[in-house]
Design an enzyme around this catalytic site. Structure first.
Site, PDB file in Angstrom:
ATOM      1  N   ASP A 134      69.987  34.579  42.570  1.00 46.09           N
ATOM      2  CA  ASP A 134      70.739  33.653  41.692  1.00 46.09           C
ATOM      3  C   ASP A 134      71.196  32.376  42.783  1.00 46.09           C
ATOM      4  O   ASP A 134      72.123  31.521  42.198  1.00 46.09           O
ATOM      5  CB  ASP A 134      71.988  34.086  41.101  1.00 46.09           C
ATOM      6  CG  ASP A 134      71.767  34.815  39.801  1.00 46.09           C
ATOM      7  OD1 ASP A 134      70.597  34.538  39.246  1.00 46.09           O
ATOM      8  OD2 ASP A 134      72.779  35.338  39.126  1.00 46.09           O
ATOM      9  N   ASP A 287      80.078  47.499  37.310  1.00 45.87           N
ATOM     10  CA  ASP A 287      79.678  48.758  37.949  1.00 45.87           C
ATOM     11  C   ASP A 287      80.397  49.731  37.062  1.00 45.87           C
ATOM     12  O   ASP A 287      79.788  50.911  36.656  1.00 45.87           O
ATOM     13  CB  ASP A 287      79.355  48.829  39.240  1.00 45.87           C
ATOM     14  CG  ASP A 287      80.748  48.183  39.854  1.00 45.87           C
ATOM     15  OD1 ASP A 287      81.635  48.064  39.262  1.00 45.87           O
ATOM     16  OD2 ASP A 287      80.762  47.951  41.076  1.00 45.87           O
TER      17      ASP A 287
END
Length: 540
Positions: A134, A287
């Site tokens: 990214d 997460d």
């Protein structure tokens, strides 16, 4: 003449006393009806939170002790057999594994992480390495792409994937990565952040848990820190994180209760990931979000303390502060979003729901931050100024001492630094408390995502004097001395430090509590950070 002077002095003294009396009158009027009851209430609330935190720490300490004495290992709790080559099936006896490496302008560490992933010991036709880049720096993008091409030329099945945007940050990148057609071949996905370097046998030690135990959805490895000795601040981080892994994660795993995915150095069963709803970017702890949802679907997690993956701790205070904001704000926000879903879930036991809601979220992610700052940096100093309010000795001495010892046991080599750890953790508790409140109320910087800066120096092999860096940089113009000093100041820390120092000074001169040694040490720690001299003792 002397009588006139005496009268003038008396007149002036009376005037000065009257002024002081006038200034102190609001305090005297409001002290008993307002200040004392309010402070007593704050003390009682802090005492309750302290006991909650104390009991949670003692519980985990006792469980950890039994785990140690009984020699419990994940390989004994679950069926585990080493992967073996099959003469008839060949490499097809090995499951297909996807390795994801999310990146964002990682010019210092991209070679290390890609190289470590490509060196994993696994049949080359049964592994796909996916670099999710990214990066917004075009130069870094070109270097990462060139690195992938280099490994592809060596026969590695490596994919370089980019997006048109950074929607969802890391969660968005991981989610997009799973949409590629070749991922359908894979049964498991291993995830490593850009500064993580797994050992070559990582997959051979983790994948057997999945192969022989279909109920396992996640295998999490422990982190080890390549730059722990870089400065005092990294030593403090090592103490806190070692406790998190050695105690919190292992206790959650060994009691089959719950522990959170750490976002990296772990392997997911893709079926479990899909059943949980995949990656979501609604908080900054994607997460943990995924781990909670997978648990609510009935999947089991395994933490393997013996598998350690090298990585880098933040070595600048700015990077550390941003990281702690994300790690404190995100869980509080997730707690708010998922509390009702956890309560109404029908697939897990009441014990597991209580453990996740009360112990994992409320005590460790909310109470621990708030009570550390509120009690030891606000309420306790205030009781020096209001001696009518007393705090029991067990709350001031025994509970914090026990909690400190339990936290420090995980890193015995740093026991002599425990005082520094306590006062520095209290300073950080101020930032964590602020972040926790932001997360609970969903205000301000609730979704702020700042990628933790990585320097890579401790992870890289020592370069020779003739080696050249792949990235050239123009000389940086140094700011003027005054501007540099002014930019380092942090007024919130300075203000809190001044408040604690004044309380300590009052206790030293007039008080009866004798907290002044602790208060002076705590004030100094706030001043060190607030004046920007954290670099003198830890790192700039």
């Amino acid at each position: 003449m002397e009588s006139v002077d005496l009268e003038a002095l008396v007149y002036r003294g009376i005037t000065l006393n009257s002024i002081l009396d006038q200034l102190g009158m609001p305090w005297d009027l409001g002290k008993w009806p307002l200040v004392v009851p309010l402070l007593k209430l704050m003390v009682n609330v802090c005492l309750v939170m302290s006991v909650m935190l104390f009991l949670d720490r003692v519980y985990m300490g006792v469980v950890k002790l039994f785990i140690k004495l009984l020699g419990r290992k994940p390989e004994k709790n679950y069926k585990w057999e080493a992967m073996k080559d099959d003469i008839e099936l060949g490499s097809s006896s090995y499951p297909m594994v996807l390795v994801q490496i999310p990146m964002y302008n990682e010019k210092e560490v991209y070679q290390l992480s890609i190289g470590a992933a490509c060196d994993l010991s696994w049949p080359s036709d049964r592994i796909i390495i996916q670099v999710l880049d990214d990066s917004t720096d075009l130069a870094v993008k070109k270097m990462v792409e060139a690195e992938c091409k280099k490994w592809k030329g060596k026969g590695k099945n490596i994919k370089y994937e980019i997006r048109d945007n950074r929607n969802g940050y890391k969660a968005g990148a991981l989610k997009q990565g799973l949409k590629h057609s070749y991922v359908s071949q894979c049964d498991f996905v291993a995830i490593f952040d850009a500064d993580f370097q797994p050992e070559s046998d990582f997959l051979k030690r983790t994948i057997p848990f999945f192969v022989h135990n279909p109920e396992i959805g996640l295998v999490q490895a422990r982190w080890k820190f390549a730059n722990a000795d870089e400065c005092l601040m990294t030593r403090m981080q090592e103490m806190s994180l070692n406790y998190h892994f050695i105690v919190e994660q292992e206790v959650g795993s060994q009691t089959y209760a719950f522990f959170g995915f750490n976002g990296t150095a772990g392997v997911w069963r893709i079926k479990a990931l899909d059943e949980a709803g995949g990656w979501k970017d609604r908080t900054t702890v994607e997460d943990m979000d995924l781990a909670v949802r997978a648990t609510l679907q009935g999947w089991k997690f395994v933490f393997v303390n013996d598998i350690k993956v090298a990585n880098e701790l933040p070595s600048t205070f700015k990077a550390f502060r941003y990281q702690q904001h994300r790690w404190s704000c995100g869980p509080a926000n997730l707690f708010k979003k998922m509390a009702a879903e956890i309560i109404t879930n029908k697939k897990v036991t009441l014990w597991k729901k209580l453990y996740v809601l009360y112990s994992f979220f409320f005590v460790r992610k909310v109470v621990a931050h708030i009570v550390t700052f509120t009690f030891y940096c606000v309420v306790l100093p205030l009781t020096v100024l209001v001696p009518e309010v007393e705090v029991p000795k067990w709350a001031v001495v025994y509970i914090p001492t026990t909690i400190t010892i339990l936290n420090a046991v995980g890193t015995p080599r740093s026991l002599h630094l425990v005082i520094f750890w306590v006062v520095f953790e209290n300073v950080m508790a101020m930032h964590r408390t602020k972040a926790t409140i932001i997360g609970l109320l969903e205000i301000g910087r609730v979704n702020e995502w700042v990628v933790t800066e990585k320097l890579g120096d401790a992870l890289k092999p020592k370069a020779s004097a003739t080696s050249t860096s792949p990235v050239s940089s123009a000389p940086v113009k140094k700011p003027k001395a005054f501007a540099s000093i002014w930019a380092r100041l942090r007024w919130l820390e300075i203000s809190v430090g001044m408040f604690i120092f004044l309380c300590g000074w009052y206790d030293f001169c007039y008080g009866k509590n004798h907290y002044f040694i602790y208060l002076f040490l705590q004030a100094i720690s706030f001043f060190v950070v607030g004046l920007g001299y954290v670099g003198t003792f830890v790192s700039n």
